[in-house]
Motif scaffolding. Structure first.
Motif, short mmCIF file in Angstrom:
data_model
loop_
_atom_site.label_atom_id
_atom_site.label_comp_id
_atom_site.label_asym_id
_atom_site.label_seq_id
_atom_site.Cartn_x
_atom_site.Cartn_y
_atom_site.Cartn_z
N GLN A 47 37.65 34.63 41.46
CA GLN A 47 38.04 33.27 41.22
C GLN A 47 38.81 32.58 42.49
OE1 GLN A 47 37.31 31.31 38.27
NE2 GLN A 47 38.00 29.71 39.97
N TRP A 48 39.57 33.41 43.07
CA TRP A 48 40.38 33.03 44.38
C TRP A 48 39.15 32.65 45.66
CZ3 TRP A 48 44.18 37.53 43.93
CH2 TRP A 48 45.05 37.24 42.77
N ALA A 106 46.71 35.63 48.82
CA ALA A 106 47.32 35.69 47.54
C ALA A 106 48.97 36.30 47.73
CB ALA A 106 46.60 36.61 46.76
N ARG A 114 48.67 27.95 42.50
CA ARG A 114 49.39 27.67 43.79
C ARG A 114 50.97 27.42 43.71
NH1 ARG A 114 49.85 22.94 47.27
NH2 ARG A 114 50.45 23.70 49.34
N CYS A 137 40.12 38.17 39.32
CA CYS A 137 41.15 37.30 40.19
C CYS A 137 40.50 37.16 41.39
CB CYS A 137 42.43 37.72 39.96
SG CYS A 137 43.36 37.87 38.24
N VAL A 194 47.65 31.31 46.81
CA VAL A 194 47.67 31.28 45.32
C VAL A 194 48.69 32.50 45.11
CG1 VAL A 194 45.92 33.35 44.83
CG2 VAL A 194 46.68 31.52 43.28
N ASP A 232 37.52 29.34 44.93
CA ASP A 232 38.43 28.31 45.01
C ASP A 232 38.81 27.96 46.59
OD1 ASP A 232 38.69 27.91 42.14
OD2 ASP A 232 40.64 29.18 41.85
N THR A 258 40.59 30.25 48.33
CA THR A 258 41.88 30.71 48.37
C THR A 258 41.91 31.82 49.83
OG1 THR A 258 42.63 30.51 46.21
CG2 THR A 258 43.96 32.12 47.52
#
Length: 157
Positions: free
Chosen positions: A104-105, A113, A68, A101, A77, A108, A110
């Motif tokens: 993972q985002w 991006a 972030r 990626c 992110v 999380d 998110t």
């Protein structure tokens, strides 16, 4: 295999980073005095970020660093670095790393991006477009800026 980078790998990651960046700076890197190994070690050790690496046959062939960004809204992110070893281009490494990626985002929470890409790096621009990245309407490039600003919606918007 894609996994979190280890501090002991900072030098190898820095070397890959320099090789990849050199491909789109025909006159040489603009920051030749930068200690990239130290910068990558900082990124790997940051508690608020993550560095993923692709390892094939014991060798790192791709890297991605994200966190972030200061001042960015919650749920956003920034992808700071994303490189594939030029000796391994067109082998699916970038696509697999990008997918990791995004996974993972999502994990999380998110929603968005962002990244910036050098205007001379047409290869990366085409790659990101294929992955769904679009110009960031909130961050148009300034005159004489050498970067394009892109965003990826992760919430289906």
């Amino acid at each position: 295999m894609i996994r979190t980078a280890l501090p002991a790998e900072a030098r190898v990651i820095a070397d890959l980073h320099v090789r990849a960046r050199s491909t789109y700076y025909p006159g040489g890197l603009p920051d030749p005095g930068t200690d990239w190994a130290a910068r990558w070690l900082d990124a790997i050790e940051r508690p608020d970020g993550q560095v993923l690496c692709v390892v094939e046959h014991g060798r790192i062939t791709g890297i991605a660093s994200f966190r972030r960004a200061e001042g960015s809204p919650a749920g956003t992110v920034k992808l700071f670095q994303f490189h594939v070893d030029p000796d391994h281009w067109r082998a699916g490494i970038g696509g697999a790393l990008h997918t990791a990626c995004v996974e993972q985002w999502h994990a999380d929470g998110t929603r968005t991006a962002t990244l910036d890409v050098h205007v001379g790096n047409r290869r990366a621009q085409l790659f990101y477009a294929r992955q769904g990245w679009v110009p960031d309407p909130e961050n148009p490039p300034a005159e004489d800026d050498h970067h394009l600003y892109l965003r990826l919606s992760l919430s289906g918007e």
